[in-house]
Write a protein that holds these residues in place. Structure first.
Motif, short mmCIF file in Angstrom:
data_model
loop_
_atom_site.label_atom_id
_atom_site.label_comp_id
_atom_site.label_asym_id
_atom_site.label_seq_id
_atom_site.Cartn_x
_atom_site.Cartn_y
_atom_site.Cartn_z
N VAL A 23 -9.72 0.29 -5.23
CA VAL A 23 -8.59 0.66 -4.39
C VAL A 23 -8.61 -0.19 -3.12
O VAL A 23 -9.64 -0.35 -2.50
CB VAL A 23 -8.58 2.18 -4.07
CG1 VAL A 23 -9.83 2.60 -3.33
CG2 VAL A 23 -7.34 2.57 -3.28
N SER A 30 -0.14 4.62 3.71
CA SER A 30 -0.01 4.44 2.26
C SER A 30 -1.34 4.08 1.62
O SER A 30 -1.62 4.48 0.49
CB SER A 30 1.06 3.40 1.93
OG SER A 30 0.68 2.13 2.39
N ALA A 31 -2.20 3.33 2.32
CA ALA A 31 -3.52 2.99 1.78
C ALA A 31 -4.41 4.23 1.71
O ALA A 31 -5.18 4.39 0.76
CB ALA A 31 -4.18 1.91 2.62
N ARG A 33 -3.27 7.27 1.29
CA ARG A 33 -2.75 8.03 0.15
C ARG A 33 -3.24 7.42 -1.17
O ARG A 33 -3.57 8.14 -2.12
CB ARG A 33 -1.23 8.09 0.18
CG ARG A 33 -0.68 9.05 1.23
CD ARG A 33 0.81 9.28 1.07
NE ARG A 33 1.62 8.09 1.29
CZ ARG A 33 2.09 7.71 2.47
NH1 ARG A 33 1.83 8.43 3.55
NH2 ARG A 33 2.82 6.62 2.58
N ALA A 34 -3.30 6.09 -1.22
CA ALA A 34 -3.82 5.41 -2.42
C ALA A 34 -5.29 5.78 -2.64
O ALA A 34 -5.72 5.99 -3.78
CB ALA A 34 -3.66 3.89 -2.28
N TYR A 37 -5.36 9.30 -4.07
CA TYR A 37 -4.94 9.26 -5.48
C TYR A 37 -6.06 8.70 -6.35
O TYR A 37 -6.38 9.24 -7.41
CB TYR A 37 -3.68 8.41 -5.62
CG TYR A 37 -3.25 8.24 -7.05
CD1 TYR A 37 -2.52 9.23 -7.71
CD2 TYR A 37 -3.56 7.08 -7.76
CE1 TYR A 37 -2.13 9.08 -9.02
CE2 TYR A 37 -3.18 6.92 -9.07
CZ TYR A 37 -2.46 7.92 -9.70
OH TYR A 37 -2.09 7.75 -11.00
N ILE A 132 -5.69 0.09 -7.60
CA ILE A 132 -4.72 0.95 -6.93
C ILE A 132 -4.52 0.45 -5.50
O ILE A 132 -5.49 0.21 -4.79
CB ILE A 132 -5.18 2.42 -6.94
CG1 ILE A 132 -5.34 2.89 -8.39
CG2 ILE A 132 -4.22 3.31 -6.17
CD1 ILE A 132 -5.92 4.26 -8.54
N GLY A 134 -1.69 0.76 -1.90
CA GLY A 134 -0.56 1.41 -1.25
C GLY A 134 0.59 0.42 -1.12
O GLY A 134 0.40 -0.79 -1.27
N THR A 135 1.77 0.93 -0.85
CA THR A 135 2.92 0.05 -0.66
C THR A 135 2.73 -0.78 0.60
O THR A 135 2.13 -0.34 1.58
CB THR A 135 4.23 0.84 -0.54
OG1 THR A 135 4.09 1.78 0.52
CG2 THR A 135 4.57 1.53 -1.82
N THR A 160 -1.63 0.27 -9.99
CA THR A 160 -0.86 1.43 -9.59
C THR A 160 -0.50 1.29 -8.12
O THR A 160 -1.37 1.00 -7.30
CB THR A 160 -1.65 2.75 -9.81
OG1 THR A 160 -2.02 2.83 -11.18
CG2 THR A 160 -0.82 3.96 -9.42
N ILE A 161 0.78 1.50 -7.81
CA ILE A 161 1.25 1.38 -6.43
C ILE A 161 1.57 2.78 -5.94
O ILE A 161 2.38 3.49 -6.53
CB ILE A 161 2.49 0.49 -6.34
CG1 ILE A 161 2.22 -0.87 -6.97
CG2 ILE A 161 2.95 0.35 -4.89
CD1 ILE A 161 3.45 -1.69 -7.25
N VAL A 162 0.92 3.18 -4.84
CA VAL A 162 1.11 4.51 -4.28
C VAL A 162 1.98 4.38 -3.04
O VAL A 162 1.67 3.61 -2.14
CB VAL A 162 -0.26 5.15 -3.92
CG1 VAL A 162 -0.06 6.50 -3.27
CG2 VAL A 162 -1.12 5.27 -5.16
#
Length: 163
Positions: A23, A30-31, A33-34, A37, A132, A134-135, A160-162
């Protein structure tokens, strides 16, 4: 009549999910949150989580050039290094808390350089099964393409983009 699936007593315990998840991590919402996740995915699959924080090369160059100058420039360089170290310390704390709270094996890797190259190298080194991120909120990502899109174009890992 034949059976379409395995008998209930022959059910296989375990997981077919990713063994190692990488990750991308910085101090953006966003990172983080990634990271959450990825930690949930790692917990459910019994995976190892590798959190990669990449420091910008420009900030290191600024520090070295500022150290060469005298007076206020050296104070600016010292402040820049302290800020970089503070971000890494906060991320280490967040990763340790996450590992303890969720019972996940997490390793924080800190690199300097280009984010795309550093994340790809870390994913290759750790034999990642998933990546993974983040946006991207950077303005430059609109011109050159986001980090996630550039990782997908490499076609080496599922990305995967969170948001």
């Amino acid at each position: 009549m034949g059976s379409w699936g395995p008998e209930p007593e022959a059910f296989e315990l375990g997981t077919d999910g990713p063994g190692t998840i990488v990750v991308g991590l910085d101090d953006s919402p966003s990172a983080l949150r990634a990271l959450a996740y990825a930690a949930g995915l790692a917990r459910r699959n019994g995976s190892t989580l590798v959190a990669v924080h990449v420091r910008e090369p420009g900030s290191a160059a600024l520090g070295w050039s500022a150290c060469a100058a005298a007076g206020a420039s050296s104070l600016l360089a010292q402040a820049a290094y302290e800020a970089r170290d503070a971000v890494v310390a906060a991320l280490r704390c967040e990763v340790a808390h996450l590992a303890e709270q969720w019972g996940v094996r997490v390793r924080l890797v800190v690199r300097d350089g280009d984010r795309l190259k550093a994340l790809a190298a870390a994913a290759t080194e750790h034999h990642a099964d998933a990546l993974i991120v983040g946006t991207s909120t950077r303005i430059g990502s609109r011109l050159a393409g986001s980090l996630a899109v550039r990782l997908v174009r490499r076609r080496n890992w599922p990305v995967t983009i969170v948001p």
